[in-house]
Design a protein around this motif. Structure first.
Motif, PDB file in Angstrom:
ATOM      1  N   ARG A  36       0.845  -1.196   0.000  1.00 29.85           N
ATOM      2  CA  ARG A  36       0.000   0.000   0.000  1.00 29.85           C
ATOM      3  C   ARG A  36       0.879   1.244   0.000  1.00 29.85           C
ATOM      4  O   ARG A  36       1.928   1.285   0.650  1.00 29.85           O
ATOM      5  CB  ARG A  36      -0.915   0.012   1.223  1.00 29.85           C
ATOM      6  N   PRO A  37       0.454   2.278  -0.739  1.00 30.85           N
ATOM      7  CA  PRO A  37       1.261   3.508  -0.807  1.00 30.85           C
ATOM      8  C   PRO A  37       1.567   4.104   0.570  1.00 30.85           C
ATOM      9  O   PRO A  37       2.683   4.577   0.802  1.00 30.85           O
ATOM     10  CB  PRO A  37       0.392   4.453  -1.641  1.00 30.85           C
ATOM     11  N   GLY A  38       0.595   4.071   1.478  1.00 29.87           N
ATOM     12  CA  GLY A  38       0.830   4.620   2.814  1.00 29.87           C
ATOM     13  C   GLY A  38       1.888   3.855   3.586  1.00 29.87           C
ATOM     14  O   GLY A  38       2.681   4.443   4.318  1.00 29.87           O
ATOM     15  N   ALA A  39       1.910   2.544   3.422  1.00 29.08           N
ATOM     16  CA  ALA A  39       2.935   1.741   4.086  1.00 29.08           C
ATOM     17  C   ALA A  39       4.319   2.098   3.544  1.00 29.08           C
ATOM     18  O   ALA A  39       5.293   2.187   4.302  1.00 29.08           O
ATOM     19  CB  ALA A  39       2.646   0.251   3.895  1.00 29.08           C
ATOM     20  N   LEU A  40       4.400   2.334   2.232  1.00 30.58           N
ATOM     21  CA  LEU A  40       5.674   2.755   1.626  1.00 30.58           C
ATOM     22  C   LEU A  40       6.091   4.135   2.137  1.00 30.58           C
ATOM     23  O   LEU A  40       7.264   4.361   2.449  1.00 30.58           O
ATOM     24  CB  LEU A  40       5.552   2.779   0.103  1.00 30.58           C
ATOM     25  N   LEU A  41       5.129   5.055   2.233  1.00 28.28           N
ATOM     26  CA  LEU A  41       5.420   6.398   2.734  1.00 28.28           C
ATOM     27  C   LEU A  41       5.890   6.340   4.186  1.00 28.28           C
ATOM     28  O   LEU A  41       6.889   6.966   4.550  1.00 28.28           O
ATOM     29  CB  LEU A  41       4.192   7.302   2.602  1.00 28.28           C
ATOM     30  N   ALA A  43       7.304   3.854   5.792  1.00 25.95           N
ATOM     31  CA  ALA A  43       8.646   3.269   5.848  1.00 25.95           C
ATOM     32  C   ALA A  43       9.691   4.284   5.402  1.00 25.95           C
ATOM     33  O   ALA A  43      10.752   4.406   6.031  1.00 25.95           O
ATOM     34  CB  ALA A  43       8.703   2.018   4.967  1.00 25.95           C
ATOM     35  N   GLY A  44       9.393   5.029   4.345  1.00 27.38           N
ATOM     36  CA  GLY A  44      10.316   6.059   3.878  1.00 27.38           C
ATOM     37  C   GLY A  44      10.533   7.147   4.919  1.00 27.38           C
ATOM     38  O   GLY A  44      11.663   7.617   5.113  1.00 27.38           O
ATOM     39  N   LEU A  45       9.464   7.538   5.587  1.00 23.01           N
ATOM     40  CA  LEU A  45       9.577   8.561   6.637  1.00 23.01           C
ATOM     41  C   LEU A  45      10.439   8.063   7.794  1.00 23.01           C
ATOM     42  O   LEU A  45      11.325   8.782   8.269  1.00 23.01           O
ATOM     43  CB  LEU A  45       8.190   8.953   7.157  1.00 23.01           C
ATOM     44  N   TYR A  86      -3.692  15.714   5.346  1.00 27.56           N
ATOM     45  CA  TYR A  86      -3.268  15.942   3.969  1.00 27.56           C
ATOM     46  C   TYR A  86      -3.464  14.683   3.149  1.00 27.56           C
ATOM     47  O   TYR A  86      -3.277  13.569   3.654  1.00 27.56           O
ATOM     48  CB  TYR A  86      -1.778  16.333   3.903  1.00 27.56           C
ATOM     49  N   GLY A  87      -3.816  14.869   1.884  1.00 26.68           N
ATOM     50  CA  GLY A  87      -3.951  13.757   0.956  1.00 26.68           C
ATOM     51  C   GLY A  87      -3.128  14.010  -0.291  1.00 26.68           C
ATOM     52  O   GLY A  87      -2.517  15.063  -0.454  1.00 26.68           O
ATOM     53  N   ASP A  88      -3.129  13.023  -1.167  1.00 27.70           N
ATOM     54  CA  ASP A  88      -2.463  13.102  -2.468  1.00 27.70           C
ATOM     55  C   ASP A  88      -0.942  13.188  -2.371  1.00 27.70           C
ATOM     56  O   ASP A  88      -0.296  13.751  -3.259  1.00 27.70           O
ATOM     57  CB  ASP A  88      -2.982  14.291  -3.298  1.00 27.70           C
ATOM     58  N   LEU A  89      -0.361  12.642  -1.315  1.00 28.41           N
ATOM     59  CA  LEU A  89       1.097  12.666  -1.192  1.00 28.41           C
ATOM     60  C   LEU A  89       1.700  11.464  -1.914  1.00 28.41           C
ATOM     61  O   LEU A  89       1.211  10.345  -1.778  1.00 28.41           O
ATOM     62  CB  LEU A  89       1.516  12.657   0.276  1.00 28.41           C
ATOM     63  N   ASP A  90       2.731  11.706  -2.666  1.00 32.30           N
ATOM     64  CA  ASP A  90       3.432  10.645  -3.377  1.00 32.30           C
ATOM     65  C   ASP A  90       4.305   9.890  -2.377  1.00 32.30           C
ATOM     66  O   ASP A  90       5.019  10.520  -1.587  1.00 32.30           O
ATOM     67  CB  ASP A  90       4.294  11.261  -4.480  1.00 32.30           C
ATOM     68  N   PRO A  91       4.269   8.552  -2.379  1.00 32.40           N
ATOM     69  CA  PRO A  91       5.055   7.807  -1.396  1.00 32.40           C
ATOM     70  C   PRO A  91       6.567   8.022  -1.505  1.00 32.40           C
ATOM     71  O   PRO A  91       7.272   7.880  -0.522  1.00 32.40           O
ATOM     72  CB  PRO A  91       4.714   6.344  -1.653  1.00 32.40           C
ATOM     73  N   ALA A  92       7.050   8.391  -2.667  1.00 33.31           N
ATOM     74  CA  ALA A  92       8.497   8.615  -2.828  1.00 33.31           C
ATOM     75  C   ALA A  92       8.857  10.075  -2.572  1.00 33.31           C
ATOM     76  O   ALA A  92       9.616  10.392  -1.662  1.00 33.31           O
ATOM     77  CB  ALA A  92       8.947   8.186  -4.226  1.00 33.31           C
TER      78      ALA A  92
END
Length: 139
Positions: A36-41, A43-45, A86-92
């Motif tokens: 899921r994009p949120g899980a990727l975001l 982890a990146g954070l 906030y929405g529409d944030l790119d995971p990368a």
């Protein structure tokens, strides 16, 4: 007649800031088995947090922020501060944008970062701003 509650203000830069990331949203048309994009975001954070600079910032995943049509969705909150969604944030590319904003938010006693100082993705992605909740025991 409304009564304004006087909120104790956190000491700038030291009070904890929480970044809550929705880990259940899916990208439109995306592979249902893909991460899921949120899980990727999230982890990146976590990977990008600087232990010295970001000691007061935590990243947590939540099951749902009910903004399913605007993944990735996050909320920033802190005691005595306004909460932002906030929405529409790119995971990368959203990692550095969000960390920069979290640092600005941490330095603002009420959490209100001047509009012009916010990155474009933060200005355009705002879903909601919620007032500080009363702190238990204060009246």
């Amino acid at each position: 007649m409304s009564t304004q509650l006087q909120q104790p203000r956190p000491e700038t830069g030291r009070a904890p800031v929480r970044i809550l990331v929705c880990a259940t949203c899916r990208a439109a048309g995306g592979d249902p088995d893909a991460p899921r994009p949120g899980a990727l975001l999230a982890a990146g954070l976590r990977d990008a947090l600087d232990p010295t600079l970001d000691a007061a910032v935590s990243v947590e995943t939540v099951e749902c922020l009910s903004v399913c049509k605007r993944p990735c969705t996050v909320a920033l909150s802190g005691e005595g501060r306004w909460t932002y969604v906030y929405g529409d944030l790119d995971p990368a590319s959203g990692v550095e944008t969000l960390l920069t904003f979290a640092r600005q938010y941490r330095e603002a006693p009420d959490g209100i970062v001047p509009w012009r100082e916010r990155a474009e993705a933060i200005r355009k992605g705002v879903v909601a701003r919620l007032p500080p909740l009363p702190i238990a025991g204060s009246r």
